[in-house]
Every structure is written in structure tokens, then in C-alpha cells.
Design a protein around this motif. Sequence first.
Motif, PDB file in Angstrom:
ATOM      1  N   UNK B 160       0.846  -1.190   0.000  1.00 55.07           N
ATOM      2  CA  UNK B 160       0.000   0.000   0.000  1.00 55.07           C
ATOM      3  C   UNK B 160       0.887   1.248   0.000  1.00 55.07           C
ATOM      4  N   UNK B 161       0.484   2.227  -0.776  1.00 51.27           N
ATOM      5  CA  UNK B 161       1.183   3.522  -0.772  1.00 51.27           C
ATOM      6  C   UNK B 161       0.209   4.544  -0.197  1.00 51.27           C
ATOM      7  N   UNK B 162       0.637   5.205   0.887  1.00 47.54           N
ATOM      8  CA  UNK B 162      -0.205   6.257   1.469  1.00 47.54           C
ATOM      9  C   UNK B 162       0.406   7.597   1.081  1.00 47.54           C
ATOM     10  N   UNK B 163      -0.384   8.394   0.424  1.00 43.17           N
ATOM     11  CA  UNK B 163       0.110   9.702  -0.039  1.00 43.17           C
ATOM     12  C   UNK B 163      -0.612  10.789   0.762  1.00 43.17           C
ATOM     13  N   UNK B 164       0.169  11.602   1.450  1.00 45.77           N
ATOM     14  CA  UNK B 164      -0.411  12.707   2.231  1.00 45.77           C
ATOM     15  C   UNK B 164      -0.002  14.031   1.591  1.00 45.77           C
ATOM     16  N   UNK B 165      -0.913  14.959   1.557  1.00 43.67           N
ATOM     17  CA  UNK B 165      -0.566  16.250   0.978  1.00 43.67           C
ATOM     18  C   UNK B 165      -1.692  17.260   1.132  1.00 43.67           C
ATOM     19  N   UNK B 166      -1.479  18.425   0.517  1.00 39.24           N
ATOM     20  CA  UNK B 166      -2.521  19.459   0.536  1.00 39.24           C
ATOM     21  C   UNK B 166      -2.768  19.916  -0.890  1.00 39.24           C
ATOM     22  N   UNK B 173      -7.317  17.351  -7.616  1.00 37.54           N
ATOM     23  CA  UNK B 173      -7.060  16.142  -6.817  1.00 37.54           C
ATOM     24  C   UNK B 173      -7.834  14.952  -7.405  1.00 37.54           C
ATOM     25  N   UNK B 174      -9.092  15.217  -7.757  1.00 39.37           N
ATOM     26  CA  UNK B 174      -9.891  14.140  -8.359  1.00 39.37           C
ATOM     27  C   UNK B 174      -9.272  13.636  -9.662  1.00 39.37           C
ATOM     28  N   UNK B 175      -8.774  14.577 -10.450  1.00 40.84           N
ATOM     29  CA  UNK B 175      -8.126  14.219 -11.721  1.00 40.84           C
ATOM     30  C   UNK B 175      -6.862  13.395 -11.453  1.00 40.84           C
ATOM     31  N   UNK B 176      -6.132  13.806 -10.400  1.00 41.27           N
ATOM     32  CA  UNK B 176      -4.905  13.085 -10.018  1.00 41.27           C
ATOM     33  C   UNK B 176      -5.230  11.634  -9.611  1.00 41.27           C
ATOM     34  N   UNK B 177      -6.330  11.504  -8.808  1.00 39.71           N
ATOM     35  CA  UNK B 177      -6.760  10.160  -8.382  1.00 39.71           C
ATOM     36  C   UNK B 177      -7.143   9.328  -9.600  1.00 39.71           C
ATOM     37  N   UNK B 178      -7.841   9.967 -10.539  1.00 36.37           N
ATOM     38  CA  UNK B 178      -8.269   9.236 -11.744  1.00 36.37           C
ATOM     39  C   UNK B 178      -7.057   8.766 -12.556  1.00 36.37           C
ATOM     40  N   UNK B 179      -6.069   9.689 -12.685  1.00 38.69           N
ATOM     41  CA  UNK B 179      -4.872   9.339 -13.477  1.00 38.69           C
ATOM     42  C   UNK B 179      -4.061   8.237 -12.799  1.00 38.69           C
ATOM     43  N   UNK B 191      -9.458   7.832  -2.075  1.00 31.60           N
ATOM     44  CA  UNK B 191      -9.235   8.994  -1.218  1.00 31.60           C
ATOM     45  C   UNK B 191      -9.706   8.598   0.180  1.00 31.60           C
ATOM     46  N   UNK B 192      -8.781   8.461   1.122  1.00 29.51           N
ATOM     47  CA  UNK B 192      -9.212   8.002   2.450  1.00 29.51           C
ATOM     48  C   UNK B 192      -9.603   9.168   3.364  1.00 29.51           C
ATOM     49  N   UNK B 193      -9.070  10.378   3.111  1.00 32.16           N
ATOM     50  CA  UNK B 193      -9.541  11.526   3.906  1.00 32.16           C
ATOM     51  C   UNK B 193      -9.318  12.822   3.144  1.00 32.16           C
ATOM     52  N   UNK B 194     -10.182  13.775   3.412  1.00 28.60           N
ATOM     53  CA  UNK B 194     -10.067  15.115   2.812  1.00 28.60           C
ATOM     54  C   UNK B 194     -10.578  16.099   3.863  1.00 28.60           C
ATOM     55  N   UNK B 195      -9.697  17.016   4.281  1.00 31.46           N
ATOM     56  CA  UNK B 195     -10.074  17.923   5.364  1.00 31.46           C
ATOM     57  C   UNK B 195      -9.663  19.346   5.007  1.00 31.46           C
ATOM     58  N   UNK B 196     -10.598  20.271   5.170  1.00 33.44           N
ATOM     59  CA  UNK B 196     -10.285  21.677   4.854  1.00 33.44           C
ATOM     60  C   UNK B 196      -9.381  22.257   5.923  1.00 33.44           C
ATOM     61  N   UNK B 197      -8.447  23.108   5.510  1.00 34.58           N
ATOM     62  CA  UNK B 197      -7.580  23.796   6.470  1.00 34.58           C
ATOM     63  C   UNK B 197      -7.165  25.134   5.867  1.00 34.58           C
ATOM     64  N   UNK B 198      -6.796  26.053   6.750  1.00 35.50           N
ATOM     65  CA  UNK B 198      -6.382  27.370   6.259  1.00 35.50           C
ATOM     66  C   UNK B 198      -4.856  27.393   6.208  1.00 35.50           C
ATOM     67  N   UNK B 199      -4.319  27.836   5.098  1.00 37.71           N
ATOM     68  CA  UNK B 199      -2.856  27.915   4.986  1.00 37.71           C
ATOM     69  C   UNK B 199      -2.380  29.250   5.538  1.00 37.71           C
ATOM     70  N   UNK B 206      -6.998  22.067   1.229  1.00 41.34           N
ATOM     71  CA  UNK B 206      -7.541  20.820   1.807  1.00 41.34           C
ATOM     72  C   UNK B 206      -6.408  19.811   1.992  1.00 41.34           C
ATOM     73  N   UNK B 207      -6.361  19.265   3.189  1.00 44.85           N
ATOM     74  CA  UNK B 207      -5.387  18.181   3.444  1.00 44.85           C
ATOM     75  C   UNK B 207      -6.042  16.868   3.028  1.00 44.85           C
ATOM     76  N   UNK B 208      -5.287  16.058   2.372  1.00 49.16           N
ATOM     77  CA  UNK B 208      -5.881  14.787   1.891  1.00 49.16           C
ATOM     78  C   UNK B 208      -4.937  13.624   2.174  1.00 49.16           C
ATOM     79  N   UNK B 209      -5.532  12.453   2.141  1.00 46.50           N
ATOM     80  CA  UNK B 209      -4.712  11.236   2.212  1.00 46.50           C
ATOM     81  C   UNK B 209      -5.250  10.240   1.192  1.00 46.50           C
ATOM     82  N   UNK B 210      -4.353   9.776   0.358  1.00 48.84           N
ATOM     83  CA  UNK B 210      -4.750   8.794  -0.666  1.00 48.84           C
ATOM     84  C   UNK B 210      -4.205   7.422  -0.290  1.00 48.84           C
TER      85      UNK B 210
END
Lengths: 183, 244
Positions: B160-166, B173-179, B191-199, B206-210
Motif C-alpha cells: 500500500x502507498x499512502x500519499x499525504x498532501x494538501x 485532486x480528483x483528476x490526479x486520483x483518476x490518473x 481517497x481516504x480523507x479530505x479535510x479543509x484547512x487554512x494555509x 484541503x489536506x488529503x490522504x490517498x
Amino acid sequence: MSTQSKKSKSLVLTVLISGSALAYALFVFLPTQKSIASIRSELAEQRNDVLELGTLENEIVGLERRIAATRETIDTWREHAPTEQETATFIGVVTQLAEQADARVDRITPRSVVKMAALQQHPADLTVEGGFVQIADFLRRLELRPETIWVNRLNLTASGEAGVNVRCELSFTVFADNPDDSD
Amino acid sequence: MKNINFLPERYHERDLKRKAAIWQYAILAGFGGLLLAATFGQLAMKRSLQASLRELEPTRIEAKVKRERVQLLQQQLNSTEEVAALYTYLRHPWPRTQLLAKITEVLPECIVLDGIEILEQLPNRSSFVGNEAGEGASEASPAGADLAQLRDQHDATSLVVRIRGTVDDTGALNEYVRQLGEVPLFRSVSLSSLQSQMSRNETPRSAFELNVVVRPGHGQPGGPSEPLARRDQVARISLERPAQ
């Protein structure tokens, strides 16, 4: 009286002819037929052997090719498998690879050797820091090593100012032959 | 004109007897001839078959020798094949650099990666399966036992590869997941999580984890039957594209 004797003579003759025919059939004809049948079956087997000869030749060629391929795999692996001395100094090799890739080794911890029946596993944990390009180059160099190395766990984390640096935590295993196994 | 036979009756009988005796001898001779012909026929056939047998004898011996050679080669193959199978299995894991390359290749500019983790995820396995594999391994050769042990430990796991990022654009992000989902090396991307955050510069991000499940390697159950990439394609990460 004359007719009677004629009849008995004819009967004796018939019995003689039938008896000799039966004896011939039982003691000459049938055994010979049996022996012919057995030779025929042997001949059929031999003809099958002749037909099988081509298949056997192909089978031999195929088997020799497979044996050569398996031997090549074994020889290649054994040629590149690290010796006990080399596994003991492999940490130094990893450090060199990191230096060549301009990455910095933060920590390297060898774990205890796992002895299997024919193999030995030499696991280690490693932390390297550098830019993504340097870390990627280090991983590439590690994977291109001729030894069999499994990267069991890899954790890349952005670190430093604005995340330009990457911290790479890595667990890897180097496989070597078990010297206790005579195979 | 009429023929008149003046001979006595007993001469007629004698003549008839003589004729009958001739017929009897003829029948006997015919019968004897038949038996002789059958005997000679059988002998001739037997000799011809034996000659054929003699002709085929060298081929039979050759076939026997070759059959023995096949058996010998089969034994040799059995003894080396297990070792070769073990060494081949050791080459099954996908190069991690290749996984990283596939992940970064299609990464859009608006995604910033915080971390990538590659690990083997252990499944929930019943103890029965483990025992069964263990029993099989104990009967095998050292190489066979090691192969069984490694297979037992790794074939049931998923890489399993877990990718974390913003990301500031969830569409990207959806396009990236599709590709990523179209990459043959990956079995599934979610997409295991998607959370809004202020930079820091107050831009909504949005912070995400794939979660990317990698396809099993060659020789593993469910692995590809044909090469996905050549060995010389290993470890090619685009040096022009550093992590963001």
C-alpha cells in the motif's frame, strides 16, 4: 456285415481326422498364434517407441533448456549474493550510496539476522535526509545494487524550510545464502 | 445304342470301393496339406515379425536410453527448480523508485505532498491457513521451505502507498486520483480523507490522504502474467521534477 464294417471304418477315419485336427489346433496352431500375437504386441510397443523417439528428443531439449535456465538463475543469484563479510560491511556500502547521491545518513541501525533454511535475511533501519532528487537518486542506487534488497517500508516526509527537504525512513532487508545450508 | 454291362455285381462294388478310397486319400492329403500350409504360413509370419523386431531393436534401445535420460534430467530439474524458484521469487517486489515515479509523474502543480509511505499491509488471516502452510514447508527442501515461508509472509499482504498532501483545487485532486487509477501498476486508488484547512497566506486548502493499493508482483497470486515493465526501466525518477 460288409456295410457295418464300412461304417465303422468310416467312423474311425472321421474320429482320427477330427482328433488330429483338434490336436493340431490345440498344440500347434493356437500356441503359434499366441506367440505371433505376443510378437505383434511387442512390435506395436516398439513402433510406439519409434514414434515416441521424436517426442523424447524434444522433451530432452526442453528439459535441458529449463535446467540451463534454472542454473543460470541460481548462478546469477549466487554470483551477486553477498558473502558473510560483505553483509557485515553492507552498512558502509549504503552510507557510500547516500554520499554519492548527496544525501545525508542520519541513522542506520542493523537488526538481528533472520536465519532461514537456505537463506539469511539481514534487515536494517535507515534514516536519510536530503532533497527529493537526492533521496530518489539514493533509492535508485540502492535498488540497482546487484544484491537482492527488499525495501520493506519506506516513509518519505517533507521537512525543513517550506518542506524542501525530505526525510526518508527506510527498512530494508539484504538476502544472502545461509552458509549452514549445503545446497 | 445301348451299353450292356456283363460284369458281376461284386466287380461294381470293388470299383466303387476303389473310387471311395481314392477320395478318402485325397481328402486326407488335402487336410494334411491344409495343416502344413497353415503351419508354414504361421512360421513365415512369425519369422517376418521377428525380423521386424530385430530391425527395430536399435531404435528400442535408443528410446530406452532417452527415456532414462529424460528421467535423469527431470530429477536434476526438480532439484534445481526449487532453488531457482526461491531466487526468482526474491525478485518479485516492485522497485520502490518505480512506484514513486508513477506517483510523481502525473502530480499536478497545485498539489503539495507532505509524505509518501510505502508499506506492506497484513491481512486478517485465520490460524488454520498458517498452520497448513507450515506443515507443507516442513516436508520441503531448504529452498522449498524458505519459499513457502516467504510466500506465507508476503503473498497474502498488500503493498500500500499512502500519499499525504494538501491541495487548493479539489478538482485537480480528483483528476490526479483518476490518473493514478489508470496506472497498470496500481490495483486501486482511493481517497481516504479530505479535510479543509487554512494555509499561512489564508488561501483555503484541503489536506488529503490517498490510499493506493499496488498490484501483486510477478509470481504472486493475482500478479501480472506478462511484463508490465522491463528490468532496465527500473528506478527512473524524473530528475527534472523535484518534490513540491
